[in-house]
Design a protein around this motif. Structure first.
Motif: not given
Length: 462
Positions: A407-410, A416-417, A459-462
């Motif tokens: 979930a942290l990739l974007p 880094n991930s 989706g991607i968390a903003e």
């Protein structure tokens, strides 16, 4: 005792039974399963015989007194009477002739009683001339099988619908319980327990639709085809009316096949039904096994679900409780798969104008439908309704998993991930802790990104 004769010879028949000489011969010849004909199948055949008698009355071929007596006898069987008068083994040679004649004899002898005559007076009401008028085993038996399948499907579909509804309830109850999803039995990305339950409900409903579709195809019947599909000894008016009459008797819509010869010698419709049961069983096995895995433990397994304790699980290990209800659903489904193989062999082994293996098809399809209905209701009542999530354990596995890093990739990039993942694996520390220590993301944003809503929807968390 009374004496009855067929063209093979004479036998003594107990005077208190309604079956006759041909049923006795079947009892002597077939000692296979130790079982007798499914009671619902008996009632379905009685419905077919009632429809045939009604149609024969309409054409004027059947004497009214005899026809009314046969219809009354059939009604009594349909109502559940005299079901103990059908002692023949369900697996038999003769394409089901013994089943058909068992019914014809019971109907005739009960009809004789109704009009005040003694059992065995076949010169007045005959199993062959009257109860079997304008019929053959080759059209009445497959029609009876189809009627029975149609009736049994309602119970099975009701059970599967109950299962889907209960799973939907769990999907709603567990919609906010975040847990680790798994692929290849390895940690993947988060999912909610509710989403998993919803997916099981969806697959069950697909099974319902599959069964409904297969069963709808067997409402085309060959009643009136008689021996090989040519309709020999059946009047055209009878052939035209008998499916309509059967529809009235059963409350379901049956239609006469366009090609009676095809419908008499081919049984692929039974293969469709059996296959639909098999594929639905495969779906249920997947679900039951997931439940067993999620309930594994409780100390040394996943322990994400708490199954209701139904019985002690071991004769030697105190305190052990096993997932017996999920296991019995699995085993039931294995039997359904095995039954489908027997049906498949029966379907492919018909020759020329008749498939003589219909008894084995009927026996296994009926068993599959009975077993699945019982097992699904057992799973609902003994496991699903009282199922409890272990929310604390779900959160614990999630917090200790590296899978959430996806979930942290974007937000921090793949490189880094990957570094974070390696450190988490090496140190055993949670991803959240490492991210915050390195200052890669503010705590508030991290919590937002790793929230159930963000991690389990597109989706991607903003």
């Amino acid at each position: 005792m009374r004496k009855e004769r067929d063209f093979i010879g004479e036998l003594e028949v107990p005077d208190d039974v309604y079956y006759g000489v041909q049923t006795l011969r079947a009892k002597e010849n077939f000692h296979i399963t130790g079982q007798t004909i499914d009671p619902e199948f008996v009632q379905a055949i009685a419905e077919v015989k009632k429809a045939a008698a009604m149609a024969n009355l309409e054409t004027g071929r059947m004497d009214k007194k005899i026809g009314k007596a046969l219809i009354q006898a059939a009604d009594e069987i349909i109502a559940g009477k005299m079901l103990d008068q059908f002692p023949v083994d369900p697996i038999q040679g003769g394409a089901g002739t013994s089943i058909n004649m068992n019914m014809n004899e019971v109907l005739s002898n009960r009809a004789l009683e109704i009009i005040g005559e003694k059992k065995g007076r076949y010169d007045i009401i005959s199993p062959n001339n009257h109860a079997n008028m304008a019929q053959s085993t080759n059209d009445t038996l497959p029609t009876g099988i189809k009627v029975c399948i149609s009736h049994k499907s309602k119970k099975l579909i009701a059970a599967l619908t109950r299962l889907a509804v209960e799973l939907d309830k769990k999907a709603e109850d567990y919609k906010n319980i975040l847990k680790m999803g798994r692929t290849h039995l390895q940690d993947a990305v988060p999912i909610t327990l509710g989403q998993e339950m919803g997916s099981y409900a969806s697959s069950v409903r697909r099974g319902i639709n599959r069964i409904k579709s297969a069963v709808s195809s067997i409402h085309t019947i060959n009643l009136g085809a008689t021996a090989v599909g040519t309709g020999l000894n059946a009047e055209p008016a009878y052939i035209k009316d008998v499916a309509i009459t059967l529809s009235k008797v059963t409350g379901e819509t049956f239609i006469t096949a366009d090609n009676l010869i095809d419908t008499t010698n081919n049984t692929d419709g039974f293969a469709d039904v059996s296959s639909a049961l098999k594929v639905t069983a495969l779906v249920l096995i997947k679900m039951a096994n997931d439940f067993r895995l999620m309930a594994s433990g409780p100390r040394c397994g996943l322990n994400e679900l708490k199954l209701p304790a139904r019985q002690p699980g071991s004769s030697i290990m105190p305190g052990k409780v096993n997932p017996v209800i999920a296991e019995v659903l699995d085993q039931t489904c294995y039997q359904v798969i095995a039954n489908d193989m027997a049906v498949s062999l029966g379907v492919e082994n018909g020759q020329f104008e008749l498939n003589v293996m219909e008894p084995i098809m009927a026996f296994n399809i009926f068993n599959s439908m009975n077993y699945l209905t019982n097992a699904v209701n057992t799973f609902i009542d003994k496991l699903l309704i009282d199922l409890q999530p272990n929310e604390k354990q779900c959160h614990s596995w999630l917090d200790n998993s590296v899978g959430i890093i996806t979930a942290l990739l974007p937000h921090i990039g793949y490189e880094n991930s990957a570094i974070l993942a390696k450190e988490a694996y090496t140190t055993g520390k949670p991803i959240r802790e490492i991210v915050l220590r390195k200052g890669l993301l503010p705590k508030k944003k991290l919590e937002h990104i790793l929230s159930p809503e963000q991690m389990t929807h597109p989706g991607i968390a903003e």
